[in-house]
Design an enzyme around this catalytic site. Structure first.
Site, PDB file in Angstrom:
ATOM      1  N   GLU A 102      -4.979  -0.914  -8.593  1.00 58.06           N
ATOM      2  CA  GLU A 102      -4.031   0.060  -9.132  1.00 58.06           C
ATOM      3  C   GLU A 102      -2.814  -0.719  -9.646  1.00 58.06           C
ATOM      4  O   GLU A 102      -2.161  -1.431  -8.877  1.00 58.06           O
ATOM      5  CB  GLU A 102      -3.616   1.056  -8.047  1.00 58.06           C
ATOM      6  CG  GLU A 102      -4.772   1.948  -7.616  1.00 58.06           C
ATOM      7  CD  GLU A 102      -4.476   2.812  -6.391  1.00 58.06           C
ATOM      8  OE1 GLU A 102      -5.178   3.817  -6.203  1.00 58.06           O
ATOM      9  OE2 GLU A 102      -3.561   2.472  -5.600  1.00 58.06           O
ATOM     10  N   ASN A 160      -5.222   6.229  -2.136  1.00 60.56           N
ATOM     11  CA  ASN A 160      -4.768   6.596  -0.783  1.00 60.56           C
ATOM     12  C   ASN A 160      -4.170   8.000  -0.732  1.00 60.56           C
ATOM     13  O   ASN A 160      -4.316   8.707   0.261  1.00 60.56           O
ATOM     14  CB  ASN A 160      -3.764   5.566  -0.255  1.00 60.56           C
ATOM     15  CG  ASN A 160      -4.461   4.273   0.168  1.00 60.56           C
ATOM     16  OD1 ASN A 160      -5.683   4.230   0.264  1.00 60.56           O
ATOM     17  ND2 ASN A 160      -3.685   3.236   0.398  1.00 60.56           N
ATOM     18  N   SER A 193       0.833  -1.208   0.000  1.00 63.29           N
ATOM     19  CA  SER A 193       0.000   0.000   0.000  1.00 63.29           C
ATOM     20  C   SER A 193       0.859   1.244   0.000  1.00 63.29           C
ATOM     21  O   SER A 193       0.487   2.266  -0.568  1.00 63.29           O
ATOM     22  CB  SER A 193      -0.863   0.061   1.263  1.00 63.29           C
ATOM     23  OG  SER A 193      -1.637  -1.068   1.387  1.00 63.29           O
ATOM     24  N   HIS A 243      -2.092  -3.111  -6.599  1.00 62.53           N
ATOM     25  CA  HIS A 243      -2.668  -2.688  -5.316  1.00 62.53           C
ATOM     26  C   HIS A 243      -4.170  -2.936  -5.312  1.00 62.53           C
ATOM     27  O   HIS A 243      -4.936  -2.182  -5.907  1.00 62.53           O
ATOM     28  CB  HIS A 243      -2.345  -1.211  -5.059  1.00 62.53           C
ATOM     29  CG  HIS A 243      -2.766  -0.745  -3.716  1.00 62.53           C
ATOM     30  ND1 HIS A 243      -3.358   0.469  -3.504  1.00 62.53           N
ATOM     31  CD2 HIS A 243      -2.698  -1.334  -2.502  1.00 62.53           C
ATOM     32  CE1 HIS A 243      -3.631   0.600  -2.219  1.00 62.53           C
ATOM     33  NE2 HIS A 243      -3.237  -0.484  -1.593  1.00 62.53           N
TER      34      HIS A 243
HETATM   35  N1  NAD Z   1      -5.518  -4.714   4.749  1.00 65.55           N
HETATM   36  C1  NAD Z   1      -5.706  -3.782   3.812  1.00 65.55           C
HETATM   37  O1  NAD Z   1      -6.665  -3.010   3.837  1.00 65.55           O
HETATM   38  C2  NAD Z   1      -4.741  -3.675   2.655  1.00 65.55           C
HETATM   39  C3  NAD Z   1      -5.192  -3.099   1.457  1.00 65.55           C
HETATM   40  C4  NAD Z   1      -4.322  -3.048   0.361  1.00 65.55           C
HETATM   41  C5  NAD Z   1      -3.026  -3.543   0.501  1.00 65.55           C
HETATM   42  N2  NAD Z   1      -2.604  -4.082   1.686  1.00 65.55           N
HETATM   43  C6  NAD Z   1      -1.234  -4.603   1.760  1.00 65.55           C
HETATM   44  O2  NAD Z   1      -1.292  -6.023   1.655  1.00 65.55           O
HETATM   45  C7  NAD Z   1      -0.195  -6.597   2.362  1.00 65.55           C
HETATM   46  C8  NAD Z   1      -0.724  -7.613   3.353  1.00 65.55           C
HETATM   47  O3  NAD Z   1      -1.593  -6.990   4.249  1.00 65.55           O
HETATM   48  P1  NAD Z   1      -2.755  -7.783   5.031  1.00 65.55           P
HETATM   49  O4  NAD Z   1      -3.703  -6.771   5.513  1.00 65.55           O
HETATM   50  O5  NAD Z   1      -3.240  -8.924   4.204  1.00 65.55           O
HETATM   51  O6  NAD Z   1      -1.916  -8.363   6.277  1.00 65.55           O
HETATM   52  P2  NAD Z   1      -2.173  -9.667   7.150  1.00 65.55           P
HETATM   53  O7  NAD Z   1      -1.545  -9.377   8.473  1.00 65.55           O
HETATM   54  O8  NAD Z   1      -3.579 -10.097   7.113  1.00 65.55           O
HETATM   55  O9  NAD Z   1      -1.297 -10.767   6.401  1.00 65.55           O
HETATM   56  C9  NAD Z   1       0.103 -10.736   6.447  1.00 65.55           C
HETATM   57  C10 NAD Z   1       0.678 -11.937   5.736  1.00 65.55           C
HETATM   58  O10 NAD Z   1       2.092 -11.906   5.867  1.00 65.55           O
HETATM   59  C11 NAD Z   1       2.529 -13.195   6.194  1.00 65.55           C
HETATM   60  N3  NAD Z   1       3.806 -13.126   6.902  1.00 65.55           N
HETATM   61  C12 NAD Z   1       4.028 -12.710   8.172  1.00 65.55           C
HETATM   62  N4  NAD Z   1       5.336 -12.839   8.479  1.00 65.55           N
HETATM   63  C13 NAD Z   1       5.947 -13.335   7.381  1.00 65.55           C
HETATM   64  C14 NAD Z   1       7.282 -13.695   7.075  1.00 65.55           C
HETATM   65  N5  NAD Z   1       8.261 -13.554   7.965  1.00 65.55           N
HETATM   66  N6  NAD Z   1       7.541 -14.164   5.833  1.00 65.55           N
HETATM   67  C15 NAD Z   1       6.565 -14.301   4.930  1.00 65.55           C
HETATM   68  N7  NAD Z   1       5.285 -14.002   5.163  1.00 65.55           N
HETATM   69  C16 NAD Z   1       4.977 -13.515   6.373  1.00 65.55           C
HETATM   70  C17 NAD Z   1       1.434 -13.739   7.065  1.00 65.55           C
HETATM   71  O11 NAD Z   1       1.540 -15.146   7.183  1.00 65.55           O
HETATM   72  C18 NAD Z   1       0.209 -13.270   6.306  1.00 65.55           C
HETATM   73  O12 NAD Z   1      -0.083 -14.133   5.250  1.00 65.55           O
HETATM   74  C19 NAD Z   1       0.557  -5.430   2.992  1.00 65.55           C
HETATM   75  O13 NAD Z   1       1.609  -5.062   2.152  1.00 65.55           O
HETATM   76  C20 NAD Z   1      -0.494  -4.341   3.050  1.00 65.55           C
HETATM   77  O14 NAD Z   1       0.060  -3.048   3.037  1.00 65.55           O
HETATM   78  C21 NAD Z   1      -3.443  -4.172   2.760  1.00 65.55           C
END
Ligand code: NAD
Length: 282
Positions: free
Chosen positions: A152, A190, A119, A140
């Site tokens: 995106e 964003n 993000s 994204h």
């Molecule tokens: N939640 C949102 O609204 C949103 C929206 C758009 C983009 N994002 C982006 O998506 C990405 C994931 O966010 P999320 O909300 O799904 O987070 P989340 O906490 O739900 O998931 C995180 C993931 O990372 C993995 N992980 C943790 N430690 C790790 C490691 N050492 N090695 C490999 N994998 C590992 C976990 O197992 C899990 O699958 C981030 O980059 C976030 O910025 C989030």
């Protein structure tokens, strides 16, 4: 290039949603988690959402079974070797993402497109962890990924036009509404929405307005489909504060810094819908 097989790294909130989009669109999909238990949890989340879809008549039981059948799980990044597109959705930490991309570059075919769902990090900095930054793009998605259509498609300085187009075409084929943009902080939505929502929260105190009235004002006066306070509750106060801090750190505009009121709410654990209490009670 034709994308047949998709890899998703991380089956957390976003990864599970993206994997769901992929299998529902008919793509063989490999989901990678750090443990089999987490992988099964991600798959169970997808199963639950699809079952709800069947109950609501959005898809048939057969379509659901076929979609789930397209998802395989692994704990090894090496098992993504046959993927034409890999979408990374691990924690928002630059060193971790760079580590993942360095391995992905080694295990995947040279023509594979490697995408990050970051993000707020720089796609270019993630791409520089590989020897083929021209194959790296940003994709994204928005939360919940199976519901919100926008993706995106971020072109980093070295992304090739072909890789960008392949990511765009895949998103479109999966029923999404992709848009192209440069690798700038906050990308499109964003960059606009974070300072705007922060302005809304500051107006509560500056103009002495209740959250109910602010939402009433913006839905009735500006035609917003959802009031800003309801929207921040939906996003999650913690997620919004974190995103504000990240944008402020990069661009330094005061409006981007999280308003005091939100920081206070976060300290109190009033995180919005997910905790049953934010601006409103749920
Ligand atoms: N939640 C949102 O609204 C949103 C929206 C758009 C983009 N994002 C982006 O998506 C990405 C994931 O966010 P999320 O909300 O799904 O987070 P989340 O906490 O739900 O998931 C995180 C993931 O990372 C993995 N992980 C943790 N430690 C790790 C490691 N050492 N090695 C490999 N994998 C590992 C976990 O197992 C899990 O699958 C981030 O980059 C976030 O910025 C989030």
């Amino acid at each position: 290039m034709e994308i047949r097989r998709v890899g998703v790294v991380g089956l957390g909130t976003m990864g599970a949603g993206i994997a769901q989009v992929s299998v529902q669109a008919g793509y063989e999909t490999v989901g990678r988690e750090i443990s089999l238990e987490l992988a099964e949890r991600g798959k169970a989340t997808i199963d639950r959402y699809l079952s709800r879809g069947v109950e609501k008549g959005r898809l048939t039981q057969e379509e659901k079974d076929a979609a789930i059948g397209r998802l395989t799980l692994t704990t090894e990044l090496a098992d993504l070797n046959g993927c034409d597109l890999v979408i990374e959705a691990v924690l928002e930490e630059l060193p971790l993402k760079r580590e993942v991309f360095a391995v992905l570059e080694r295990v995947t075919r040279p023509e594979a497109v490697l995408a990050t769902n970051t993000s707020a990090l720089s796609v270019g900095e993630i791409a520089e962890a590989t020897k083929r930054p021209e194959r790296v793009v940003g994709m994204h998605f928005f939360n919940p990924a199976p519901v919100l259509p926008l993706v995106e498609i971020v072109r980093a300085p070295k992304s090739s036009e072909e890789a960008v187009q392949a990511a765009y075409d895949w998103a479109e084929s999966a029923g999404k509404q992709p848009v192209n943009c440069n690798d700038t902080p906050g990308f499109i939505v964003n960059r606009i929405l974070i300072p705007l929502l922060n302005d809304c929260v500051r107006v509560l105190d500056e103009a002495g307005v209740t959250p109910e009235d602010l939402d009433k004002a913006m839905t009735n006066g500006a035609g917003w489909p959802l009031g800003p306070c309801a929207l921040v509750d939906l996003i999650g106060i913690d997620v919004h504060v974190h995103a504000s801090e990240a944008l402020y750190a990069k661009l330094g505009e005061e409006r981007m810094a999280p308003p005091e009121r939100l920081v206070e709410m976060q300290k109190q654990g009033r995180l919005g819908r997910k905790t049953g209490r934010g601006f409103f009670e749920y």
